[in-house]
Scaffold this motif. Structure first.
Motif, PDB file in Angstrom:
ATOM      1  N   SER A 181      91.335 -39.609 -82.161  1.00 30.42           N
ATOM      2  CA  SER A 181      90.253 -40.581 -82.373  1.00 30.42           C
ATOM      3  C   SER A 181      90.348 -41.203 -83.768  1.00 30.42           C
ATOM      4  CB  SER A 181      88.893 -39.916 -82.164  1.00 30.42           C
ATOM      5  OG  SER A 181      88.746 -38.811 -83.031  1.00 30.42           O
ATOM      6  N   ASP A 211      76.800 -35.706 -83.161  1.00 28.51           N
ATOM      7  CA  ASP A 211      77.846 -36.568 -82.664  1.00 28.51           C
ATOM      8  C   ASP A 211      78.906 -35.808 -81.874  1.00 28.51           C
ATOM      9  OD1 ASP A 211      76.351 -38.444 -83.889  1.00 28.51           O
ATOM     10  OD2 ASP A 211      77.441 -38.294 -85.778  1.00 28.51           O
ATOM     11  N   SER A 241      90.848 -45.189 -84.576  1.00 29.12           N
ATOM     12  CA  SER A 241      89.908 -45.994 -85.363  1.00 29.12           C
ATOM     13  C   SER A 241      90.602 -46.574 -86.597  1.00 29.12           C
ATOM     14  CB  SER A 241      88.636 -45.211 -85.713  1.00 29.12           C
ATOM     15  OG  SER A 241      88.942 -44.049 -86.398  1.00 29.12           O
ATOM     16  N   CYS A 281      87.931 -35.331 -82.618  1.00 31.57           N
ATOM     17  CA  CYS A 281      87.833 -34.990 -81.201  1.00 31.57           C
ATOM     18  C   CYS A 281      88.504 -33.644 -80.981  1.00 31.57           C
ATOM     19  CB  CYS A 281      88.475 -36.089 -80.355  1.00 31.57           C
ATOM     20  SG  CYS A 281      90.179 -36.462 -80.803  1.00 31.57           S
ATOM     21  N   MET A 283      86.075 -46.439 -74.535  1.00 32.42           N
ATOM     22  CA  MET A 283      86.109 -45.630 -75.757  1.00 32.42           C
ATOM     23  C   MET A 283      86.186 -46.531 -76.997  1.00 32.42           C
ATOM     24  SD  MET A 283      88.899 -42.705 -76.728  1.00 32.42           S
ATOM     25  CE  MET A 283      90.201 -43.760 -77.357  1.00 32.42           C
ATOM     26  N   VAL A 303      82.440 -40.883 -75.609  1.00 38.57           N
ATOM     27  CA  VAL A 303      83.545 -40.274 -76.359  1.00 38.57           C
ATOM     28  C   VAL A 303      83.862 -41.116 -77.598  1.00 38.57           C
ATOM     29  CG1 VAL A 303      86.030 -39.799 -76.295  1.00 38.57           C
ATOM     30  CG2 VAL A 303      84.565 -39.001 -74.438  1.00 38.57           C
ATOM     31  N   GLY A 304      83.926 -42.443 -77.412  1.00 39.68           N
ATOM     32  CA  GLY A 304      84.218 -43.325 -78.541  1.00 39.68           C
ATOM     33  C   GLY A 304      83.130 -43.263 -79.589  1.00 39.68           C
ATOM     34  N   PHE A 305      81.879 -43.344 -79.132  1.00 41.56           N
ATOM     35  CA  PHE A 305      80.730 -43.310 -80.036  1.00 41.56           C
ATOM     36  C   PHE A 305      80.689 -41.986 -80.795  1.00 41.56           C
ATOM     37  CE2 PHE A 305      76.328 -42.957 -81.252  1.00 41.56           C
ATOM     38  CZ  PHE A 305      75.952 -44.259 -81.550  1.00 41.56           C
ATOM     39  N   GLY A 306      80.796 -40.889 -80.071  1.00 40.09           N
ATOM     40  CA  GLY A 306      80.661 -39.559 -80.669  1.00 40.09           C
ATOM     41  C   GLY A 306      81.793 -39.195 -81.604  1.00 40.09           C
ATOM     42  N   THR A 307      83.042 -39.522 -81.213  1.00 37.24           N
ATOM     43  CA  THR A 307      84.161 -39.111 -82.068  1.00 37.24           C
ATOM     44  C   THR A 307      84.241 -39.959 -83.321  1.00 37.24           C
ATOM     45  OG1 THR A 307      85.647 -40.509 -80.784  1.00 37.24           O
ATOM     46  CG2 THR A 307      85.611 -38.186 -80.248  1.00 37.24           C
ATOM     47  N   ARG A 308      83.901 -41.252 -83.199  1.00 34.85           N
ATOM     48  CA  ARG A 308      83.944 -42.132 -84.365  1.00 34.85           C
ATOM     49  C   ARG A 308      82.942 -41.633 -85.411  1.00 34.85           C
ATOM     50  NH1 ARG A 308      83.448 -44.280 -88.047  1.00 34.85           N
ATOM     51  NH2 ARG A 308      83.818 -46.368 -88.859  1.00 34.85           N
ATOM     52  N   LEU A 309      81.831 -41.091 -84.877  1.00 35.63           N
ATOM     53  CA  LEU A 309      80.733 -40.674 -85.732  1.00 35.63           C
ATOM     54  C   LEU A 309      80.988 -39.303 -86.363  1.00 35.63           C
ATOM     55  CD1 LEU A 309      78.246 -42.324 -86.189  1.00 35.63           C
ATOM     56  CD2 LEU A 309      77.123 -41.149 -84.325  1.00 35.63           C
ATOM     57  N   SER A 310      81.519 -38.372 -85.579  1.00 36.42           N
ATOM     58  CA  SER A 310      81.708 -37.021 -86.121  1.00 36.42           C
ATOM     59  C   SER A 310      83.120 -36.858 -86.680  1.00 36.42           C
ATOM     60  CB  SER A 310      81.443 -35.974 -85.050  1.00 36.42           C
ATOM     61  OG  SER A 310      82.364 -36.113 -84.003  1.00 36.42           O
ATOM     62  N   GLY A 343      82.899 -48.080 -77.480  1.00 38.76           N
ATOM     63  CA  GLY A 343      81.996 -47.083 -78.060  1.00 38.76           C
ATOM     64  C   GLY A 343      82.196 -46.937 -79.559  1.00 38.76           C
TER      65      GLY A 343
END
Lengths: 162, 142
Positions: free
Chosen positions: B36, A91, B40, B101, A127, B91-98, A130
């Motif tokens: 991030s 991720d 969220s 940021c 974002m 960016v939204g997908f990746g940061t929410r998941l990991s 996403g």
């Protein structure tokens, strides 16, 4: 009164954060992309931004944590996980691709979103979409995998005399 | 390499301000100032969504004021709008998941010597660099 101060100080932290980002050049997407351009004309500025931020936060957060509790909460909420799993790396990798494509990470995107330019607004909306998509996927996966574990919870509860 | 002393000094000063802002948020609200994560939390209506929203409003409003005072600090993205939209999604997908940021993992996590954050930071810098290298070769995102 306490709630007002809590809101006011959170606003102040956000304001300071935005000032730091702008002064450091992070609200300039081409500068950020130049930092990532190791093979091209590399611009190391972001390294100084991160260095400055890490040095200051490293020093200050130790003093802050010694206080025992934050001003507006009963305790600190800090991440406790220390393991590095495939999901974290996958991720972070996805985030990096988006960062390299647009030159924005979340902070600078939001700080630039009310400047009148269309780009950062598009970035921030996308974002949020996403984040929403990720949450939907996670929810549906947890839901389908959750049936089994939910049954297990029922069994566990039945076993345990209350 | 493009090195200017002014950029380095401004970078350090900007970074120091970011560090102070993150420490202030920790001292007042007891949380990591990861943008991030703060966003969220607002979207998911966390119990403390009000101060989170105040942080975000402070971030955006100050950006707007600074852009009036010093417009050159806020350059527009060089990538085309569809690319910027795709970038935002990732960016939204990746940061929410990991769970983090550049600010959460890169600044706060690294300062706390969290191995998870250091690994995440190295990863997103690496894939960001690969992405920039590829788009420069292809030229599509310019």
């Amino acid at each position: 009164m306490k709630r007002k101060r809590s809101i006011g100080l959170a606003f102040a932290a956000g304001a300071l954060f935005a000032t730091g980002l702008a002064v450091g050049g992070m609200t300039n997407p081409s500068k950020v992309r130049s930092f990532l351009d190791f093979a091209g004309v590399w611009d190391p500025t972001l390294l100084f931004v991160m260095g400055g931020a890490v040095t200051v936060y490293f020093t200050l957060h130790r003093f802050v944590l010694k206080r025992g509790a934050p001003l507006f909460d009963t305790r600190f909420h800090l991440p406790t996980r220390r393991d590095i799993d495939a999901r974290l790396i996958a991720d972070a990798a996805i985030f990096g691709v988006g960062w390299g494509l647009g030159g924005y990470c979340p902070g600078p995107g939001i700080a630039s979103s009310m400047t009148g330019a269309v780009g950062p607004v598009v970035f921030v909306v996308a974002m949020i979409v996403g984040m929403w998509i990720q949450r939907r996927i996670e929810f549906s996966v947890a839901h389908s995998a959750g049936e089994a574990s939910a049954n297990q919870v029922v069994i566990e509860c039945a076993r345990r005399p209350s | 390499m493009m090195f200017h002393t002014t950029n380095a000094v401004l970078g350090l000063a900007g970074g120091a301000l970011i560090g102070v802002a993150a420490a202030l948020y920790l001292a007042t609200h007891g949380r990591i100032a990861g943008i991030s994560g703060i966003v969220s939390g607002v979207l998911e209506r966390a119990a403390d969504w009000r101060p989170r929203l105040a942080f975000i409003v402070g971030l955006a409003a100050t950006g707007a004021l600074l852009a009036l005072a010093a417009p050159t600090l806020f350059e527009r993205p060089t990538s085309s709008l569809p690319i910027v939209a795709g970038a935002g999604l990732l960016v939204g997908f990746g940061t929410r998941l990991s769970n983090g940021c550049t600010s959460g993992h890169g600044v706060c996590g690294t300062s706390r010597l969290s191995l998870r954050s250091i690994a995440a930071t190295l990863t997103f810098i690496a894939t960001g660099a690969i992405t920039v290298a590829v788009t420069h070769r292809v030229g599509g995102a310019q």
